[in-house]
Write a protein that holds these residues in place. Structure first.
Motif, short mmCIF file in Angstrom:
data_model
loop_
_atom_site.label_atom_id
_atom_site.label_comp_id
_atom_site.label_asym_id
_atom_site.label_seq_id
_atom_site.Cartn_x
_atom_site.Cartn_y
_atom_site.Cartn_z
N GLU A 43 0.84 -1.19 0.00
CA GLU A 43 0.00 0.00 0.00
C GLU A 43 0.88 1.25 0.00
OE1 GLU A 43 -4.15 1.23 2.16
OE2 GLU A 43 -2.69 0.09 3.32
N GLN A 44 0.54 2.20 -0.88
CA GLN A 44 1.34 3.41 -1.04
C GLN A 44 0.43 4.62 -1.25
OE1 GLN A 44 4.12 2.78 -4.27
NE2 GLN A 44 4.83 0.83 -3.42
N LEU A 45 1.01 5.79 -1.05
CA LEU A 45 0.34 7.05 -1.37
C LEU A 45 0.93 7.55 -2.68
CD1 LEU A 45 0.56 8.80 2.12
CD2 LEU A 45 -1.43 7.64 1.12
N ARG A 46 0.05 8.01 -3.59
CA ARG A 46 0.53 8.47 -4.89
C ARG A 46 -0.17 9.77 -5.28
NH1 ARG A 46 -0.57 4.49 -9.58
NH2 ARG A 46 -2.68 5.20 -9.22
N ARG A 47 0.62 10.66 -5.87
CA ARG A 47 0.05 11.88 -6.43
C ARG A 47 0.85 12.26 -7.67
NH1 ARG A 47 -0.78 18.05 -4.03
NH2 ARG A 47 -1.57 18.82 -6.02
N VAL A 48 0.12 12.73 -8.69
CA VAL A 48 0.75 13.24 -9.90
C VAL A 48 0.68 14.76 -9.83
CG1 VAL A 48 0.63 13.33 -12.42
CG2 VAL A 48 0.04 11.20 -11.21
N PHE A 49 1.83 15.40 -9.98
CA PHE A 49 1.94 16.85 -9.97
C PHE A 49 2.19 17.31 -11.39
CE2 PHE A 49 3.21 15.32 -5.83
CZ PHE A 49 2.66 16.22 -4.95
N THR A 50 1.51 18.36 -11.83
CA THR A 50 1.66 18.82 -13.21
C THR A 50 2.39 20.17 -13.25
OG1 THR A 50 -0.54 19.83 -13.17
CG2 THR A 50 -0.37 17.59 -14.04
N PHE A 51 3.13 20.36 -14.36
CA PHE A 51 3.96 21.55 -14.54
C PHE A 51 3.87 22.01 -15.99
CE2 PHE A 51 5.59 18.96 -11.15
CZ PHE A 51 5.76 19.88 -10.12
N LYS A 52 4.38 23.21 -16.24
CA LYS A 52 4.35 23.77 -17.60
C LYS A 52 5.36 23.11 -18.53
CE LYS A 52 2.87 28.31 -16.04
NZ LYS A 52 3.26 29.70 -15.85
N ASN A 53 6.42 22.54 -17.94
CA ASN A 53 7.47 21.98 -18.78
C ASN A 53 8.34 21.01 -17.97
OD1 ASN A 53 9.41 23.61 -17.32
ND2 ASN A 53 8.71 25.33 -18.58
N PHE A 54 9.33 20.46 -18.63
CA PHE A 54 10.22 19.50 -17.98
C PHE A 54 11.08 20.15 -16.90
CE2 PHE A 54 14.06 16.91 -17.60
CZ PHE A 54 13.52 15.64 -17.46
N VAL A 55 11.57 21.34 -17.16
CA VAL A 55 12.47 22.02 -16.22
C VAL A 55 11.77 22.27 -14.88
CG1 VAL A 55 13.81 24.13 -15.80
CG2 VAL A 55 13.89 23.02 -18.03
N GLU A 56 10.52 22.71 -14.91
CA GLU A 56 9.78 22.93 -13.67
C GLU A 56 9.54 21.62 -12.92
OE1 GLU A 56 6.18 25.15 -14.22
OE2 GLU A 56 7.23 26.89 -15.02
N ALA A 57 9.21 20.58 -13.66
CA ALA A 57 9.01 19.27 -13.04
C ALA A 57 10.30 18.78 -12.41
CB ALA A 57 8.48 18.27 -14.07
N GLN A 58 11.41 18.97 -13.10
CA GLN A 58 12.71 18.54 -12.58
C GLN A 58 13.07 19.32 -11.31
OE1 GLN A 58 16.12 19.49 -14.99
NE2 GLN A 58 17.31 17.82 -14.10
N ALA A 59 12.83 20.61 -11.30
CA ALA A 59 13.14 21.42 -10.12
C ALA A 59 12.33 20.93 -8.92
CB ALA A 59 12.85 22.89 -10.40
N PHE A 60 11.07 20.59 -9.15
CA PHE A 60 10.22 20.07 -8.08
C PHE A 60 10.76 18.74 -7.57
CE2 PHE A 60 6.65 17.25 -6.94
CZ PHE A 60 6.19 17.92 -5.81
N THR A 61 11.13 17.84 -8.47
CA THR A 61 11.63 16.54 -8.02
C THR A 61 12.92 16.69 -7.22
OG1 THR A 61 12.80 16.04 -10.09
CG2 THR A 61 10.53 15.27 -9.91
N ASN A 62 13.73 17.68 -7.58
CA ASN A 62 14.95 17.94 -6.79
C ASN A 62 14.59 18.39 -5.38
OD1 ASN A 62 16.68 17.20 -8.86
ND2 ASN A 62 16.88 19.29 -9.63
N LYS A 63 13.56 19.21 -5.24
CA LYS A 63 13.12 19.64 -3.91
C LYS A 63 12.61 18.46 -3.09
CE LYS A 63 11.72 24.31 -5.30
NZ LYS A 63 10.56 25.19 -5.46
N VAL A 64 11.85 17.59 -3.74
CA VAL A 64 11.35 16.40 -3.05
C VAL A 64 12.52 15.51 -2.63
CG1 VAL A 64 9.93 14.31 -3.26
CG2 VAL A 64 9.12 16.47 -4.24
N ALA A 65 13.50 15.36 -3.50
CA ALA A 65 14.68 14.55 -3.17
C ALA A 65 15.44 15.14 -1.99
CB ALA A 65 15.59 14.44 -4.40
N ASP A 66 15.57 16.45 -1.94
CA ASP A 66 16.25 17.10 -0.82
C ASP A 66 15.48 16.87 0.48
OD1 ASP A 66 18.26 18.03 -2.51
OD2 ASP A 66 17.38 20.05 -2.69
#
Length: 111
Positions: A43-66
Motif C-alpha cells: 500500500e502506497q500514497l501516490r500523487r501526480v503533480f503537473t507543470f508547464k514543462n520538464f524544467v519545472e518538473a525537474q526542479a520540483f523533483t529535486n526539492k522532493v529529493a532534498d
C-alpha cells in the motif's frame, strides 16, 4: 491538532505498525489530492503533480529529493515532461506509516 506537515517523522523500525484503517482515513482527509494505491502488493500514497514543462518538473523533483534525504525517508519519483509522480510508503514495513502521510503533506507544500 498540529498541521500534518508540521508534525515530526519518527524513526521507523521493521516492526513498526502500519496505520490502521481508521487512522488512514483520518490522515487521507488531510491530503485529499493523494490516492491510496497498491503497487507490487504494498500500500502506497501516490500523487501526480503537473507543470508547464520538464524544467519545472525537474526542479520540483529535486526539492522532493532534498526533503527525502533530510528525513532519511525516500519515495519513488517518476519525472516526465510536464509532470512528476511521487509515491510514499515505508519500505521497512511494506506499507503505510504515519511518516508517509507527513511526507506527502510536506510534498504538497513544496508544490
Amino acid at each position: 491538532m498540529t498541521k500534518l506537515s508540521q508534525q515530526a517523522c519518527e524513526a521507523c523500525r521493521a516492526d513498526a505498525p502500519k496505520v490502521t484503517g481508521e487512522e488512514k482515513q483520518e490522515l487521507l482527509s488531510a491530503i485529499p489530492d493523494w490516492e491510496d494505491v497498491m503497487v507490487d502488493g504494498e500500500e502506497q500514497l501516490r500523487r501526480v503533480f503537473t507543470f508547464k514543462n520538464f524544467v519545472e518538473a525537474q526542479a520540483f523533483t529535486n526539492k522532493v529529493a532534498d526533503l527525502a534525504e533530510a528525513e532519511n525517508h525516500h519515495p519513488a519519483i517518476l519525472l516526465e515532461w510536464g509532470k512528476a509522480t511521487v509515491r510514499w510508503w515505508t519500505h521497512k514495513i511494506g506499507g503505510l506509516h504515519k511518516n508517509d502521510f507527513i511526507m506527502a503533506a510536506r510534498t504538497d507544500e513544496l508544490y
